[in-house]
Design an enzyme around this catalytic site. Structure first.
Site, PDB file in Angstrom:
ATOM      1  N   ASN A  10      19.221  27.802  31.386  1.00  0.00           N
ATOM      2  CA  ASN A  10      18.770  26.906  32.456  1.00  0.00           C
ATOM      3  C   ASN A  10      17.705  26.975  33.061  1.00  0.00           C
ATOM      4  O   ASN A  10      17.700  27.013  33.684  1.00  0.00           O
ATOM      5  CB  ASN A  10      20.457  27.561  32.951  1.00  0.00           C
ATOM      6  CG  ASN A  10      19.863  25.890  33.783  1.00  0.00           C
ATOM      7  OD1 ASN A  10      19.917  25.535  34.192  1.00  0.00           O
ATOM      8  ND2 ASN A  10      21.897  26.261  34.803  1.00  0.00           N
ATOM      9  N   ARG A  89      21.383  24.793  28.062  1.00  0.00           N
ATOM     10  CA  ARG A  89      21.611  23.838  29.538  1.00  0.00           C
ATOM     11  C   ARG A  89      20.069  22.047  29.472  1.00  0.00           C
ATOM     12  O   ARG A  89      18.939  22.751  29.750  1.00  0.00           O
ATOM     13  CB  ARG A  89      21.859  24.083  30.748  1.00  0.00           C
ATOM     14  CG  ARG A  89      22.173  22.788  31.493  1.00  0.00           C
ATOM     15  CD  ARG A  89      22.361  23.358  32.682  1.00  0.00           C
ATOM     16  NE  ARG A  89      23.224  22.499  33.755  1.00  0.00           N
ATOM     17  CZ  ARG A  89      22.724  22.023  35.488  1.00  0.00           C
ATOM     18  NH1 ARG A  89      21.557  23.280  35.847  1.00  0.00           N
ATOM     19  NH2 ARG A  89      23.075  20.894  35.287  1.00  0.00           N
ATOM     20  N   HIS A 178      27.139  17.241  35.108  1.00  0.00           N
ATOM     21  CA  HIS A 178      28.132  18.371  35.814  1.00  0.00           C
ATOM     22  C   HIS A 178      30.038  18.275  34.240  1.00  0.00           C
ATOM     23  O   HIS A 178      30.785  18.530  34.390  1.00  0.00           O
ATOM     24  CB  HIS A 178      29.141  18.124  36.853  1.00  0.00           C
ATOM     25  CG  HIS A 178      28.916  19.093  38.217  1.00  0.00           C
ATOM     26  ND1 HIS A 178      28.320  17.664  39.034  1.00  0.00           N
ATOM     27  CD2 HIS A 178      27.384  19.709  38.191  1.00  0.00           C
ATOM     28  CE1 HIS A 178      27.584  18.571  40.441  1.00  0.00           C
ATOM     29  NE2 HIS A 178      26.719  19.307  39.672  1.00  0.00           N
ATOM     30  N   ARG A 239      22.240  16.286  49.959  1.00  0.00           N
ATOM     31  CA  ARG A 239      21.858  15.020  49.334  1.00  0.00           C
ATOM     32  C   ARG A 239      23.220  13.848  50.295  1.00  0.00           C
ATOM     33  O   ARG A 239      24.119  15.129  50.527  1.00  0.00           O
ATOM     34  CB  ARG A 239      22.615  14.636  47.898  1.00  0.00           C
ATOM     35  CG  ARG A 239      21.098  16.224  47.069  1.00  0.00           C
ATOM     36  CD  ARG A 239      21.652  15.344  45.222  1.00  0.00           C
ATOM     37  NE  ARG A 239      20.868  16.556  44.606  1.00  0.00           N
ATOM     38  CZ  ARG A 239      21.216  17.447  43.699  1.00  0.00           C
ATOM     39  NH1 ARG A 239      22.603  16.774  43.416  1.00  0.00           N
ATOM     40  NH2 ARG A 239      21.051  18.003  42.980  1.00  0.00           N
ATOM     41  N   GLU A 384      29.594  27.451  32.552  1.00  0.00           N
ATOM     42  CA  GLU A 384      29.527  26.455  32.106  1.00  0.00           C
ATOM     43  C   GLU A 384      28.667  26.789  31.554  1.00  0.00           C
ATOM     44  O   GLU A 384      28.142  26.453  29.602  1.00  0.00           O
ATOM     45  CB  GLU A 384      28.550  25.573  32.905  1.00  0.00           C
ATOM     46  CG  GLU A 384      29.117  24.847  34.060  1.00  0.00           C
ATOM     47  CD  GLU A 384      28.021  24.293  34.982  1.00  0.00           C
ATOM     48  OE1 GLU A 384      28.233  24.517  35.688  1.00  0.00           O
ATOM     49  OE2 GLU A 384      27.832  23.552  35.457  1.00  0.00           O
TER      50      GLU A 384
END
Ligand code: ADP
Length: 398
Positions: A10, A89, A178, A239, A384
């Protein structure tokens, strides 16, 4: 048959997260985190059997150097010859990829084409793919896209109400992220509850540093809170999530900010951090709120309220709500946030089991509503890496 291992990579612009999983058991045997890639003091930290080992990447302080160092570490443990395939990923597959795919030159070109949709992430993902192809010669590489799972969203969910040419010419629409986590948690929630995934109307809240929420019905994604970029939707660590788009003009006129400065502000200095003036980390916010810090209390309340509002809107997307699942660092650990959300959405049929909610943490799955609750809320730890490893093994023919 000898042990088969899957390497999962990733890559971020200056980081590389890696994990080596046993294909048979799904266990992580070794993990690593490369940081400051691209800077002279780049390094990589390996974790094996609970012990950490930090290696400076002085001669080649970039993604390739990090993968080279990973290869050396694998040799040290005798794992190098057992690596059978590599899973990557990849953040955006745009509308091109609705599933994971075995990487060839055409797929690399496809990922390059999606760069405008993920300008920070896809180039880094490509660096990881190239480095893996160079260092692990001849092994199959598989791309697993964050956006793929959401390609089932109906048009009315993914379209912005802007002139259609922008969609046709530039791909301006909602994509969501996601997706790998949602796919895993949807399967796992159904399995854990002993129910058929395809007949469940689920809302899953993935709450980490980045946070989003999705509606899943008939086993597929019907809507999600992130949009063209991961900025839309929930309040996150740094965010803002949803905001009046006119804020860009407002900030230009009143605070003299350029578009990129305003984008930076909304992505990196807002959310829990901006509201609290304290931290982007949920634990610190919860501790601050308990001690009476006004910014932390406000951040927590805004975070929870936005999340609860979204549970309601995702219930619309799912056509009703049977199961609400919490996952990600916050979803898996914060009984405070789960409890406040369940309180807001109690009108949807949720009755919290306070004791079960307090106990559900530290990577354990658990139902957090009472036995007679009309709708079920559940905590499901995400994984994941395992999902990427499973796709990689399947597409590599292992
Ligand atoms: P990422 O999106 O980087 O993968 P994680 O899923 O690891 O993030 O989630 C990180 C978030 O989880 C942080 O805000 C952290 O404070 C929060 N978190 C972890 N443990 C707890 C806890 N016990 N209580 C509340 N929040 C927690």
């Amino acid at each position: 048959m000898s042990q088969q291992l899957i390497l999962v990579l990733n890559c971020g612009s200056s980081s590389l997260k890696g994990a080596v999983l046993d294909n048979a058991s799904g266990d992580v045997l070794l993990s690593c985190l490369g940081e400051k890639l691209g800077l002279p003091d780049a390094y990589i930290t390996f974790k094996f059997n609970g012990e950490k080992n930090k290696v400076q990447l002085s001669s080649n302080p970039n993604h390739t150097g990090a993968v080279e160092a990973l290869m050396e570490e694998l040799k040290k443990h005798g794992f190098d010859s057992s690596i059978a395939a590599i899973g990557h990923r990849v953040v955006s597959g745009g509308e091109t990829y609705s599933e994971s795919i075995l990487i060839d030159e055409a797929v690399i070109a496809g990922i390059e084409k999606c760069i405008p949709l993920a300008p920070l992430h896809n180039p880094a993902n490509l660096l990881g793919i190239r480095a893996a192809q160079e260092i692990f010669k001849g092994l199959p590489n598989v791309a697993v896209f964050d956006t793929a799972f959401h390609q089932t969203m109906p048009e009315h969910a993914y379209m912005y109400a802007v002139p259609q040419e922008l969609y046709k010419q530039h791909g301006l629409r909602r994509y969501g992220f996601h997706g790998t986590s949602y796919r895993y948690v949807a399967d796992e929630a159904a399995r854990f509850l002993g129910k058929d995934k395809n007949s469940l109307r689920m809302v899953i809240a993935h709450l980490g540093n980045g946070a989003s929420i999705s509606a899943i019905a008939e086993g597929v994604s019907k809507d999600t809170s992130m949009g063209l970029t991961p900025l839309e939707g929930l309040v996150m660590g740094t965010r803002s999530g949803d905001i009046d788009p006119a804020v860009f003009g407002f900030l230009a006129d009143n605070a003299g900010l350029s578009v990129s400065e305003a984008t930076d502000l909304l992505n990196k200095k807002s959310g829990l951090l901006g509201l609290s003036g304290l931290s982007s980390d949920c634990r610190a916010i919860e501790e601050g709120a308990l001690e009476g810090h006004p910014g932390a209390k406000l951040a927590l309340e805004v975070f929870v309220y936005r999340l609860a509002k979204y549970v309601g809107s995702m219930a619309v997307a799912a056509g009703g709500l049977d199961v609400l699942a919490f996952t990600g660092g916050i979803g898996e650990n914060s009984d405070i946030i789960r409890s406040k959300v369940l309180d807001y959405v109690s009108f949807l049929g949720f009755t919290e089991d306070k004791e079960a909610n307090t106990k559900a943490r530290f990577g354990n799955a658990g139902v957090i509503t009472t036995a007679d609750s009309k709708a079920i809320a559940v905590v499901i730890p995400t994984n994941e890496e395992l999902m990427i490893a499973q796709d990689t093994a399947r597409l590599s023919g292992l």
